[in-house]
Write an enzyme that holds these catalytic residues in place. Sequence first.
Site, PDB file in Angstrom:
ATOM      1  N   VAL A  47      12.130  50.773  60.969  1.00  0.00           N
ATOM      2  CA  VAL A  47      13.460  51.304  60.701  1.00  0.00           C
ATOM      3  C   VAL A  47      13.438  52.263  59.501  1.00  0.00           C
ATOM      4  O   VAL A  47      14.462  52.796  59.107  1.00  0.00           O
ATOM      5  CB  VAL A  47      14.486  50.156  60.493  1.00  0.00           C
ATOM      6  CG1 VAL A  47      14.662  49.365  61.788  1.00  0.00           C
ATOM      7  CG2 VAL A  47      14.079  49.231  59.353  1.00  0.00           C
ATOM      8  N   ASP A  48      12.249  52.464  58.920  1.00  0.00           N
ATOM      9  CA  ASP A  48      12.152  53.436  57.824  1.00  0.00           C
ATOM     10  C   ASP A  48      12.088  54.849  58.406  1.00  0.00           C
ATOM     11  O   ASP A  48      12.013  55.030  59.623  1.00  0.00           O
ATOM     12  CB  ASP A  48      10.924  53.123  56.937  1.00  0.00           C
ATOM     13  CG  ASP A  48       9.593  53.288  57.673  1.00  0.00           C
ATOM     14  OD1 ASP A  48       9.372  54.340  58.309  1.00  0.00           O
ATOM     15  OD2 ASP A  48       8.753  52.365  57.606  1.00  0.00           O
ATOM     16  N   CYS A  98      34.410  49.726  66.502  1.00  0.00           N
ATOM     17  CA  CYS A  98      34.705  50.871  67.386  1.00  0.00           C
ATOM     18  C   CYS A  98      33.438  51.524  67.938  1.00  0.00           C
ATOM     19  O   CYS A  98      33.515  52.416  68.776  1.00  0.00           O
ATOM     20  CB  CYS A  98      35.562  51.908  66.667  1.00  0.00           C
ATOM     21  SG  CYS A  98      34.677  52.860  65.411  1.00  0.00           S
ATOM     22  N   HIS A 156      13.889  50.326  67.315  1.00  0.00           N
ATOM     23  CA  HIS A 156      14.617  49.250  66.625  1.00  0.00           C
ATOM     24  C   HIS A 156      15.670  49.800  65.657  1.00  0.00           C
ATOM     25  O   HIS A 156      16.094  49.100  64.750  1.00  0.00           O
ATOM     26  CB  HIS A 156      13.645  48.320  65.887  1.00  0.00           C
ATOM     27  CG  HIS A 156      12.818  47.467  66.806  1.00  0.00           C
ATOM     28  ND1 HIS A 156      11.723  46.744  66.392  1.00  0.00           N
ATOM     29  CD2 HIS A 156      12.956  47.204  68.136  1.00  0.00           C
ATOM     30  CE1 HIS A 156      11.205  46.085  67.426  1.00  0.00           C
ATOM     31  NE2 HIS A 156      11.930  46.363  68.491  1.00  0.00           N
ATOM     32  N   ARG A 188      16.454  46.833  51.271  1.00  0.00           N
ATOM     33  CA  ARG A 188      15.439  47.583  52.028  1.00  0.00           C
ATOM     34  C   ARG A 188      15.746  49.084  52.005  1.00  0.00           C
ATOM     35  O   ARG A 188      14.859  49.911  51.900  1.00  0.00           O
ATOM     36  CB  ARG A 188      15.376  47.090  53.494  1.00  0.00           C
ATOM     37  CG  ARG A 188      15.008  45.621  53.632  1.00  0.00           C
ATOM     38  CD  ARG A 188      14.269  45.351  54.916  1.00  0.00           C
ATOM     39  NE  ARG A 188      12.909  45.815  54.837  1.00  0.00           N
ATOM     40  CZ  ARG A 188      12.193  46.270  55.870  1.00  0.00           C
ATOM     41  NH1 ARG A 188      12.717  46.314  57.063  1.00  0.00           N
ATOM     42  NH2 ARG A 188      10.963  46.672  55.717  1.00  0.00           N
ATOM     43  N   CYS A 200      35.268  51.566  57.869  1.00  0.00           N
ATOM     44  CA  CYS A 200      34.733  52.481  58.895  1.00  0.00           C
ATOM     45  C   CYS A 200      35.501  53.794  58.807  1.00  0.00           C
ATOM     46  O   CYS A 200      36.731  53.801  58.808  1.00  0.00           O
ATOM     47  CB  CYS A 200      34.890  51.875  60.291  1.00  0.00           C
ATOM     48  SG  CYS A 200      34.479  53.050  61.605  1.00  0.00           S
ATOM     49  N   GLU A 221      -6.109  43.793  61.743  1.00  0.00           N
ATOM     50  CA  GLU A 221      -6.899  42.748  62.413  1.00  0.00           C
ATOM     51  C   GLU A 221      -6.465  42.710  63.873  1.00  0.00           C
ATOM     52  O   GLU A 221      -5.410  43.254  64.208  1.00  0.00           O
ATOM     53  CB  GLU A 221      -6.630  41.400  61.749  1.00  0.00           C
ATOM     54  CG  GLU A 221      -5.168  41.057  61.753  1.00  0.00           C
ATOM     55  CD  GLU A 221      -4.780  39.973  60.753  1.00  0.00           C
ATOM     56  OE1 GLU A 221      -3.733  39.357  60.951  1.00  0.00           O
ATOM     57  OE2 GLU A 221      -5.537  39.769  59.786  1.00  0.00           O
ATOM     58  N   CYS A 256      37.546  54.174  62.535  1.00  0.00           N
ATOM     59  CA  CYS A 256      38.668  53.295  62.934  1.00  0.00           C
ATOM     60  C   CYS A 256      39.369  52.643  61.745  1.00  0.00           C
ATOM     61  O   CYS A 256      40.416  52.013  61.916  1.00  0.00           O
ATOM     62  CB  CYS A 256      38.189  52.232  63.924  1.00  0.00           C
ATOM     63  SG  CYS A 256      37.112  50.963  63.191  1.00  0.00           S
ATOM     64  N   SER A 311       1.893  43.624  65.263  1.00  0.00           N
ATOM     65  CA  SER A 311       1.275  42.322  65.547  1.00  0.00           C
ATOM     66  C   SER A 311       1.258  41.972  67.024  1.00  0.00           C
ATOM     67  O   SER A 311       0.616  41.003  67.419  1.00  0.00           O
ATOM     68  CB  SER A 311       2.016  41.228  64.775  1.00  0.00           C
ATOM     69  OG  SER A 311       3.380  41.225  65.151  1.00  0.00           O
TER      70      SER A 311
HETATM   71  P1  OAD Z   1       4.474  42.544  61.970  1.00  0.00           P
HETATM   72  O1  OAD Z   1       4.704  42.169  60.554  1.00  0.00           O
HETATM   73  O2  OAD Z   1       4.743  41.527  63.011  1.00  0.00           O
HETATM   74  O3  OAD Z   1       2.964  43.032  62.161  1.00  0.00           O
HETATM   75  C1  OAD Z   1       2.396  43.985  61.293  1.00  0.00           C
HETATM   76  C2  OAD Z   1       0.947  44.184  61.698  1.00  0.00           C
HETATM   77  O4  OAD Z   1       0.409  45.170  60.842  1.00  0.00           O
HETATM   78  C3  OAD Z   1       0.075  42.927  61.542  1.00  0.00           C
HETATM   79  O5  OAD Z   1      -0.690  42.735  62.733  1.00  0.00           O
HETATM   80  C4  OAD Z   1      -0.841  43.249  60.348  1.00  0.00           C
HETATM   81  O6  OAD Z   1      -2.152  42.722  60.500  1.00  0.00           O
HETATM   82  C5  OAD Z   1      -0.873  44.755  60.389  1.00  0.00           C
HETATM   83  N1  OAD Z   1      -1.065  45.377  59.072  1.00  0.00           N
HETATM   84  C6  OAD Z   1      -0.662  44.941  57.855  1.00  0.00           C
HETATM   85  N2  OAD Z   1      -1.006  45.807  56.896  1.00  0.00           N
HETATM   86  C7  OAD Z   1      -1.658  46.835  57.497  1.00  0.00           C
HETATM   87  C8  OAD Z   1      -2.270  48.033  57.041  1.00  0.00           C
HETATM   88  N3  OAD Z   1      -2.251  48.384  55.756  1.00  0.00           N
HETATM   89  N4  OAD Z   1      -2.841  48.824  57.968  1.00  0.00           N
HETATM   90  C9  OAD Z   1      -2.865  48.485  59.282  1.00  0.00           C
HETATM   91  N5  OAD Z   1      -2.300  47.379  59.766  1.00  0.00           N
HETATM   92  C10 OAD Z   1      -1.704  46.553  58.893  1.00  0.00           C
HETATM   93  O7  OAD Z   1       5.308  43.880  62.207  1.00  0.00           O
HETATM   94  P2  OAD Z   1       5.716  44.557  63.612  1.00  0.00           P
HETATM   95  O8  OAD Z   1       4.691  44.286  64.644  1.00  0.00           O
HETATM   96  O9  OAD Z   1       6.092  45.944  63.326  1.00  0.00           O
HETATM   97  O10 OAD Z   1      12.009  43.930  64.308  1.00  0.00           O
HETATM   98  O11 OAD Z   1       7.009  43.729  63.955  1.00  0.00           O
HETATM   99  C11 OAD Z   1       7.763  44.077  65.090  1.00  0.00           C
HETATM  100  C12 OAD Z   1       9.203  43.829  64.840  1.00  0.00           C
HETATM  101  O12 OAD Z   1       9.391  42.482  64.355  1.00  0.00           O
HETATM  102  C13 OAD Z   1       9.816  44.671  63.747  1.00  0.00           C
HETATM  103  O13 OAD Z   1      10.228  45.938  64.197  1.00  0.00           O
HETATM  104  C14 OAD Z   1      10.993  43.860  63.300  1.00  0.00           C
HETATM  105  C15 OAD Z   1      10.314  42.497  63.256  1.00  0.00           C
HETATM  106  O14 OAD Z   1      11.148  41.414  63.406  1.00  0.00           O
HETATM  107  C16 OAD Z   1      13.289  43.683  63.996  1.00  0.00           C
HETATM  108  O15 OAD Z   1      13.653  43.387  62.874  1.00  0.00           O
HETATM  109  C17 OAD Z   1      14.211  43.795  65.158  1.00  0.00           C
END
Ligand code: OAD
Length: 243
Positions: A99-100, A126, A115, A62, A142, A210, A145, A184
Amino acid sequence: MALKTAFKRIVVLTGAGVSAESGMGTFRDKDGIWTKQSLEDVATPEGFARNPRLVHDFYNARRRALREAAPNSAHFALAKLEQSVRKAGGELMLVTQNVDNLHEKAGSNTLLHMHGELSRVMCASCGTKGAWDEDLFTDTECWRCGRLGALRPDVVWFGEAPYGIDDIYGRLASCDLFASIGTSGEVYPAASFVDEARTAGAHTVELNLEPSANARTFSEGRYGLATQIVDEWVTQVIQKIGV
Ligand code: OAD
């Protein structure tokens, strides 16, 4: 729906959807990252303890993908919104679950990575943290440490506390506009931010491909690709602010 008021205190939450068109992938869509890779294996402290090599391989890939990625028009529009709000004497806090580093590459300044960040590491031994753009290995040392293999991505995993939560809730309690973009609504606490903003009396808007899991909670929903709908929404908010 027409925007009703000249907003002064804005909180914007973004998720993977805002970076999807920059090639960073989403998690829960068809073909999303969690359909190919178990989140228990690569996004929990237990997974890291069990198989650190798998975790490093996942985040190294990633991190490499991020080097090739560029911000898209949605990232740039949000940076422009921040500048306009500041010019008008208001405040905008951008909270991202991503995280980007594409928001900062686009010029956003008031940014909170709840996140964590792919381009940072922390030592599980550490606790030291720092910038990191290279691959990590199970024997990486690291710099503080000297422990081998304790460095991990500075990414918040499931079961860990997101960063900046008190600050975020403080801003939500006094915001007059809350926007949730490209997420989402499946992951808490981010999915509950709309409730906090509503309680504060804010206008709440969801911009997503959506309707999300909590779409009904929002005052307004705008649906389509982030690169198509975010810029248009930002233009309308800036017109309303009057700068
Ligand atoms: P999700 O993958 O759960 O949701 C992404 C949302 O973006 C979905 O509702 C898609 O419909 C929408 N989507 C996809 N392509 C799109 C586009 N081109 N334009 C607009 N919307 C679009 O991702 P997150 O909600 O960010 O955490 O997920 C939350 C967290 O779950 C992340 O930060 C990560 C993950 O596990 C960790 O890893 C701790």
